[in-house]
Design a protein around this motif. Structure first.
Motif, PDB file in Angstrom:
ATOM      1  N   GLY A 138       0.674  -1.356   0.127  1.00  0.00           N
ATOM      2  CA  GLY A 138       0.000   0.209  -0.016  1.00  0.00           C
ATOM      3  C   GLY A 138       0.575   1.214  -0.027  1.00  0.00           C
ATOM      4  O   GLY A 138       1.662   1.451  -0.822  1.00  0.00           O
ATOM      5  N   ARG A 164     -11.518   4.573   4.258  1.00  0.00           N
ATOM      6  CA  ARG A 164     -11.545   4.092   2.807  1.00  0.00           C
ATOM      7  C   ARG A 164     -10.844   2.631   2.737  1.00  0.00           C
ATOM      8  O   ARG A 164     -11.010   1.450   2.023  1.00  0.00           O
ATOM      9  CB  ARG A 164     -11.138   5.166   2.004  1.00  0.00           C
ATOM     10  CG  ARG A 164     -11.229   4.855   0.230  1.00  0.00           C
ATOM     11  CD  ARG A 164     -10.702   5.915  -0.111  1.00  0.00           C
ATOM     12  NE  ARG A 164      -9.331   6.389  -0.208  1.00  0.00           N
ATOM     13  CZ  ARG A 164      -8.732   7.355   0.217  1.00  0.00           C
ATOM     14  NH1 ARG A 164      -9.557   8.440   0.753  1.00  0.00           N
ATOM     15  NH2 ARG A 164      -7.354   7.552   0.310  1.00  0.00           N
ATOM     16  N   ASP A 165      -9.522   2.744   3.088  1.00  0.00           N
ATOM     17  CA  ASP A 165      -8.622   1.490   2.849  1.00  0.00           C
ATOM     18  C   ASP A 165      -7.636   1.267   3.856  1.00  0.00           C
ATOM     19  O   ASP A 165      -6.536   1.805   3.995  1.00  0.00           O
ATOM     20  CB  ASP A 165      -7.838   1.816   1.537  1.00  0.00           C
ATOM     21  CG  ASP A 165      -7.325   0.405   1.028  1.00  0.00           C
ATOM     22  OD1 ASP A 165      -7.064  -0.281   1.737  1.00  0.00           O
ATOM     23  OD2 ASP A 165      -6.991   0.567  -0.227  1.00  0.00           O
ATOM     24  N   ALA A 189      -4.245  -0.392   3.217  1.00  0.00           N
ATOM     25  CA  ALA A 189      -3.334   0.509   2.366  1.00  0.00           C
ATOM     26  C   ALA A 189      -2.256   1.030   3.208  1.00  0.00           C
ATOM     27  O   ALA A 189      -1.296   1.506   3.105  1.00  0.00           O
ATOM     28  CB  ALA A 189      -3.881   1.155   1.285  1.00  0.00           C
TER      29      ALA A 189
END
Length: 297
Positions: free
Chosen positions: A178, A237-238, A241
């Motif tokens: 990520g 969101r992530d 990552a």
């Protein structure tokens, strides 16, 4: 210093544009050497960039030929070059191509430094295109580098070097690690730039780093609040990552390790942001921007 816009065709190996006639003289009349339109544009693009981008050029030629479609490059870069010249920016250096547009007209993009002042040709190692990272995800990442003389004539002025670069964005999106992986790639690209250019006089680095300085969050309560909101959104969101970088209070890769592109620049290589520099001998009253480009934000 500009990034991510269409390049004119027929660039020389060092990143200088060819001496095209004006667009009004027939630059788009296709196949004629006057103005660089059509087949001539494509032929010169292939010939001049082949040394830097042989595999990429060959691959696109084969794909286009297999599809039975003629390869027509976008002339936006040529039009932009003429417009800049009309504004007085007669001197410029471009980078090698950054990417090929997958939809719409064929378009090579890159970086450039434009100047109204003549380039200082006596500055060895400047006024050229430098590739920092070759063919990563089929793109070159590079720097356009130019040195000009400020504050007097070309001979008596102060030499200033400007580097326009655009660091990688794909590694953090496509790699297993990520954002940490993206930062390591950007760190290596920035170090490559520093290694190539650090001995040039009065180096100013401008560009799209695809990274935000960690110093911004410490500039004011408002900066800190915006950084906290951005961190929360990134984790929502992530989270995978960002697993090495957030939460900011206890990251797996501490800020002191300087394992980011701007961490390396700020903590190890001694670069200062423009907003950190003193004004007229007094401490700078400037603050960093509230927004600094980071992919996805």
């Amino acid at each position: 210093a500009l990034q991510e816009f269409a390049l004119p065709p027929g660039l020389e190996h060092g990143g200088r544009p060819a001496d095209y006639p004006s667009m009004a003289s027939g630059g788009t009349n296709g196949g004629e050497r006057t103005g660089g339109g059509g087949d001539f544009v494509q032929a010169t693009m292939d010939a001049q960039w082949l040394a830097m981008d042989r595999d990429l050029a060959t691959g696109h030629r084969s794909s286009a030929a297999a599809a039975g479609t003629p390869r027509q490059p976008s002339l936006e870069g040529l039009e932009f070059l003429h417009a800049m010249r009309e504004l007085g920016y007669a001197h410029c250096i471009y980078t090698a191509p950054l990417f090929f547009a997958s939809s719409g007209p064929r378009c090579f993009c890159g970086n450039a430094v434009f100047s109204r002042r003549p380039l200082l040709e006596s500055c060895e190692g400047s006024n050229r295109s430098v590739i920092l990272d070759r063919k990563r995800f089929r793109e070159h990442r590079g720097a356009a580098v130019a040195t000009v003389s400020l504050g007097g004539s070309t001979a008596s002025g102060i030499p200033v070097t400007i580097a326009s670069l655009h660091l990688d964005v794909w590694a953090e999106m496509k790699g297993h690690f990520g954002v940490a992986e993206g930062e390591m790639i950007r760190l290596l690209e920035y170090e490559a730039m520093h290694h190539e250019l650090s001995k040039l006089p009065n180096l100013l680095v401008a560009g799209d780093f695809n990274a935000a300085s960690r110093l911004c969050a410490k500039a004011s309560p408002l900066h800190s609040r915006i950084a906290a909101v951005a961190d929360e959104l990134n984790q929502l969101r992530d989270a995978a990552a960002w697993r090495h970088m957030l939460p900011r209070s206890s990251p797996r890769l501490p800020e002191a390790w300087a394992l980011t592109a701007l961490g390396l620049a700020e903590q190890r290589l001694g670069y200062l942001h423009a907003w950190q520099l003193p004004l007229d001998g007094s401490p700078s009253a400037l603050q960093p921007p509230l927004y600094s480009h980071w992919s996805g934000q």
